[in-house]
Each structure stands twice: as C-alpha cells, then as structure tokens.
Design a protein around this motif. Structure first.
Motif, mmCIF file in Angstrom:
data_model
loop_
_atom_site.group_PDB
_atom_site.id
_atom_site.type_symbol
_atom_site.label_atom_id
_atom_site.label_comp_id
_atom_site.label_asym_id
_atom_site.label_seq_id
_atom_site.Cartn_x
_atom_site.Cartn_y
_atom_site.Cartn_z
ATOM 1 N N VAL A 159 33.394 46.280 30.783
ATOM 2 C CA VAL A 159 33.865 46.148 32.166
ATOM 3 C C VAL A 159 33.036 47.043 33.083
ATOM 4 C CG1 VAL A 159 35.797 46.578 33.755
ATOM 5 C CG2 VAL A 159 36.222 45.466 31.552
ATOM 6 N N PHE A 160 32.805 48.278 32.677
ATOM 7 C CA PHE A 160 32.039 49.213 33.502
ATOM 8 C C PHE A 160 30.628 48.695 33.777
ATOM 9 C CE2 PHE A 160 34.532 53.230 31.994
ATOM 10 C CZ PHE A 160 35.545 52.947 32.896
ATOM 11 N N GLU A 161 30.057 47.961 32.844
ATOM 12 C CA GLU A 161 28.674 47.475 32.985
ATOM 13 C C GLU A 161 28.555 46.132 33.694
ATOM 14 O OE1 GLU A 161 26.096 49.369 32.270
ATOM 15 O OE2 GLU A 161 27.530 50.912 31.676
ATOM 16 N N PHE A 162 29.661 45.420 33.855
ATOM 17 C CA PHE A 162 29.625 44.055 34.401
ATOM 18 C C PHE A 162 29.779 44.072 35.923
ATOM 19 C CE2 PHE A 162 31.205 39.766 35.208
ATOM 20 C CZ PHE A 162 30.381 39.012 34.381
ATOM 21 N N SER A 163 29.085 43.156 36.592
ATOM 22 C CA SER A 163 29.261 42.982 38.040
ATOM 23 C C SER A 163 30.068 41.711 38.265
ATOM 24 C CB SER A 163 27.906 42.853 38.735
ATOM 25 O OG SER A 163 27.206 44.069 38.658
ATOM 26 N N TYR A 164 31.258 41.876 38.814
ATOM 27 C CA TYR A 164 32.166 40.757 39.021
ATOM 28 C C TYR A 164 31.899 40.082 40.349
ATOM 29 C CZ TYR A 164 34.615 42.496 34.982
ATOM 30 O OH TYR A 164 34.913 42.890 33.704
ATOM 31 N N PRO A 165 32.039 38.755 40.402
ATOM 32 C CA PRO A 165 31.881 38.054 41.678
ATOM 33 C C PRO A 165 33.034 38.377 42.625
ATOM 34 C CG PRO A 165 32.646 36.542 39.985
ATOM 35 C CD PRO A 165 32.371 37.857 39.303
ATOM 36 N N ASP A 166 32.796 38.218 43.899
ATOM 37 C CA ASP A 166 33.811 38.517 44.919
ATOM 38 C C ASP A 166 34.730 37.338 45.207
ATOM 39 O OD1 ASP A 166 32.834 41.076 45.283
ATOM 40 O OD2 ASP A 166 31.432 40.435 46.836
ATOM 41 N N ASP A 167 34.537 36.227 44.523
ATOM 42 C CA ASP A 167 35.232 34.992 44.896
ATOM 43 C C ASP A 167 36.572 34.767 44.224
ATOM 44 O OD1 ASP A 167 34.193 34.579 42.373
ATOM 45 O OD2 ASP A 167 33.333 32.614 42.832
ATOM 46 N N ILE A 168 37.096 35.755 43.508
ATOM 47 C CA ILE A 168 38.380 35.550 42.825
ATOM 48 C C ILE A 168 39.512 35.980 43.721
ATOM 49 C CG2 ILE A 168 39.816 36.290 40.901
ATOM 50 C CD1 ILE A 168 37.374 36.384 39.196
#
Length: 121
Positions: free
Chosen positions: A112-121
């Motif tokens: 989780v710390f390494e992942f970049s999540y999209p803003d569209d959720i």
C-alpha cells in the motif's frame, strides 16, 4: 441491518487513508472514527466502508488500503473481521492471529505504501 456511509464521509475516509499512505503510518479504528466524526453505529459503518473499499481494491488488483487501519491493542493488527474479509476476497488464507496474519499484513501495508492510487474512486 444495512449500513451505509455518506458520500462526504466516504471521500473523507479515502482522504485520511491517502494521507496515512503518503506519511507511511497506520491509523486505529478509533482514531479514524473520531477524525471522520462518523455517526452511530460508527464502528459498523467504518467496517462496512473498509470492507467495500477492500473489495474495490481487490477487484482492481490493487493493494488493500483498508490494511492501514488497525486495532489499538497490543497486536497492532486489524480486527478479525478484516482477515475474514480478505480471506473471502482470496487475498489471505490462514488464522486471523499469529505469525501468518502479522506477516501477510506487514507485506500488504508495504505494498500500500508503495502504490499510487487513482483519484477516481
């Protein structure tokens, strides 16, 4: 009983989890309930929201952001229901306490710390 979360609280939850991810720290259930000012039944609402988010993340093959929320007890792990949920999602298989759970959780938090999540959720 059906539990739902308002759009405002959902967006605030996502923001709190994103901030925790960026700062590389974990949140307790209690702290998150207080920060979000969730109405009663607050724990059931938070649990339902975190399980929904876990399902969304799993469906999109992303690390589970709900792993950032832990109990304030000595284990520093999520509650048993979290492990039930991730088992249903096919992400974990084992006892919800002990070395296997702690090891899996630590690995998921690192992802989780390494992942970049999209803003569209």
């Amino acid at each position: 009983m059906t539990v739902s979360i308002s759009r405002q609280h959902w967006q605030a939850l996502l923001s709190e989890l994103e901030e925790a991810r960026r700062q590389r720290h974990l949140l307790t259930y209690r702290a998150l309930i207080e920060r979000l000012a969730l109405p009663s039944p607050a724990m059931q609402t938070l649990t339902a929201a975190l399980e929904h988010l876990a399902a969304l993340d799993a469906q999109a093959e992303r690390p589970l952001r709900s792993a950032l929320v832990i109990s304030q007890g000595a284990s520093r792990l999520p509650r048993t229901g979290f492990f039930d949920c991730v088992t249903r999602l096919g992400r974990f298989n084992g006892a919800s306490d002990g070395v296997a759970a702690a090891s899996w959780h630590a690995g998921e938090v690192a992802r989780v710390f390494e992942f970049s999540y999209p803003d569209d959720i």
